[in-house]
Design a protein around this motif. Sequence first.
Motif, PDB file in Angstrom:
ATOM      1  N   PHE A   1       0.818  -1.228   0.000  1.00  0.00           N
ATOM      2  CA  PHE A   1       0.000   0.000   0.000  1.00  0.00           C
ATOM      3  C   PHE A   1       0.842   1.265   0.000  1.00  0.00           C
TER       4      PHE A   1
ATOM      5  N   PHE B   1      12.928  -0.367  14.327  1.00  0.00           N
ATOM      6  CA  PHE B   1      12.319   0.657  13.459  1.00  0.00           C
ATOM      7  C   PHE B   1      12.239   1.997  14.189  1.00  0.00           C
TER       8      PHE B   1
ATOM      9  N   THR C   1      10.410  -0.792   8.010  1.00  0.00           N
ATOM     10  CA  THR C   1      10.409  -2.234   8.269  1.00  0.00           C
ATOM     11  C   THR C   1      10.428  -2.989   6.942  1.00  0.00           C
TER      12      THR C   1
HETATM   13  N1  F0G Z   1       1.132  -3.782   6.679  1.00  0.00           N
HETATM   14  C1  F0G Z   1       2.300  -3.765   6.019  1.00  0.00           C
HETATM   15  C2  F0G Z   1       2.537  -4.807   4.989  1.00  0.00           C
HETATM   16  C3  F0G Z   1       3.264  -2.773   6.315  1.00  0.00           C
HETATM   17  O1  F0G Z   1       4.409  -2.756   5.647  1.00  0.00           O
HETATM   18  C4  F0G Z   1       2.989  -1.824   7.323  1.00  0.00           C
HETATM   19  C5  F0G Z   1       3.962  -0.800   7.676  1.00  0.00           C
HETATM   20  C6  F0G Z   1       1.741  -1.888   7.962  1.00  0.00           C
HETATM   21  C7  F0G Z   1       0.844  -2.874   7.617  1.00  0.00           C
HETATM   22  C8  F0G Z   1       1.349  -0.909   9.001  1.00  0.00           C
HETATM   23  O2  F0G Z   1       1.014   0.307   8.433  1.00  0.00           O
HETATM   24  O3  F0G Z   1       2.612   1.728   9.677  1.00  0.00           O
HETATM   25  O4  F0G Z   1       0.772   2.726   8.355  1.00  0.00           O
HETATM   26  O5  F0G Z   1       0.287   1.484  10.462  1.00  0.00           O
HETATM   27  N2  F0G Z   1       5.141  -0.762   7.231  1.00  0.00           N
HETATM   28  C9  F0G Z   1       6.065   0.365   7.400  1.00  0.00           C
HETATM   29  C10 F0G Z   1       7.318   0.176   6.596  1.00  0.00           C
HETATM   30  C11 F0G Z   1       6.217   0.893   8.729  1.00  0.00           C
HETATM   31  O6  F0G Z   1       8.374   0.716   6.960  1.00  0.00           O
HETATM   32  O7  F0G Z   1       7.261  -0.483   5.563  1.00  0.00           O
HETATM   33  P1  F0G Z   1       1.175   1.654   9.281  1.00  0.00           P
END
Ligand code: F0G
Length: 445
Positions: A126, A200, A151
């Motif tokens: 997303f 992170f 992450t």
């Molecule tokens: N799902 C996925 C696959 C993600 O990569 C993340 C966040 C979330 C859910 C949570 O979304 O942070 O907007 O509440 N990933 C971040 C990253 C932090 O660095 O890729 P969020």
Amino acid sequence: MNAPRALTRSSYQLRCINCGSVRSDNATNLRCLHCGDLLEALFPDRKFDMPALRRTWLERRGSNEPEDVSGVWRFRELLPNLDEKAMPITLREGNTPLYELARCARAAGVDRLMAKHQGMNPTGSFKDTGMTVAASFARQAGYKWVACASTGNTSASMAAYAAYGGMRSLVLIPEGHITWGKLSQALDYGALTCQVKSDFDGCLKLLEIVVQRKPIYVLNSINPYRIEGQKTTAIELMEQLSWNPPDHIIVPGGNLGNSSAIGKALMEMKEAGLISALPKLSIIQAEGANALVRTMRETGGKRLIPVHAETMATAIRIGNPASWKKAVRVLEATGGTVEQVSEAEIAIAKAQIGSDGIGCEPASAVTLAGLKKLVAIGFVKPHERIVLILTGHVLKDPDFTIKFHRGELLAGAPRLSQNRRPPVALEANADAILKTLEQHERSQA
Ligand code: F0G
């Protein structure tokens, strides 16, 4: 024939979510100069003819202009406007499918279940919907470098958009805690990738110090333009549902940018009269990374309770979520709730989403795991219309999937075995294959 390129685009301001002071210059500082809190985009004089706008958005589907093909910029009237001559950096993000999850519906005890799969974006998560907007503003502001702590998915997305848009990118990732799929993307798209001996939350803190010393633009979700782009998940979803909102939308929670963005879009659409009711937006976290759940349960959303995060769903291994205040506001405005799920519950839910032929990465599967709990406590009723937001593609973390099906993940957890589908090693022999197939049929009967 090209669809109309632009209705009047909305002018916007950046406002502090805490003290309300407005940055009239829309400068690219990410925090309020008075109190240091996060900013959000505000559209004070926005007025549209909604039926005309919906028609325009639909007409753009027949256009080949990049701005119209993008599932983000197609909705540009609801986004901050780029300068007249600036072109967005777009990899044709958005336009993600809304699927029926028949087996998952049965597993959760509901009549019907839909999932909007944000993992079907160009870099598999997303993040692309927000990145196209924030990266475009970075380039417009003249930045040569962009950066993020991540992450994994943010870094993959940022590296791609920076490269496509002719900028350089710096990535800070927690050493040993991001999946190979995501790391390989950042490397391939040419980011300067630093594996930092921290988590992170530590990486994000470090980054905020680094950018005070060099002109680098931060593209994490503390960036208000990221949030604006991610709003289009909800706008596109409502269009797919013929502007008939569901009762519930369920999202994973990590740094809480995505839930904030989807909630902001819902509130803006309600205010504009694009939808008549607000779906309840609920946020699910891993038990080991449950800062928002604790914040809501222990302080009623008044004070953040940071945690030391630990979960195999590495995307949401975050203990000090930056956008927690925005997320609390969304929960309050929509009447949604928070829930937490165990590692075993995540693994089972992920395999169930896979068995519907869809698949997702572990962090996305918290939505189904959380839904089961929300049904059990009666917060979600079986006949209600429910949409899960799946945030990342199944190929982001094949290690998790393979370990799960081979029985190497959470070994000994009894409830996992019925969802496992391990590979069968056989001699090159047709009889052996047929015998295995028949055994399998008997076991399923
Ligand atoms: N799902 C996925 C696959 C993600 O990569 C993340 C966040 C979330 C859910 C949570 O979304 O942070 O907007 O509440 N990933 C971040 C990253 C932090 O660095 O890729 P969020």
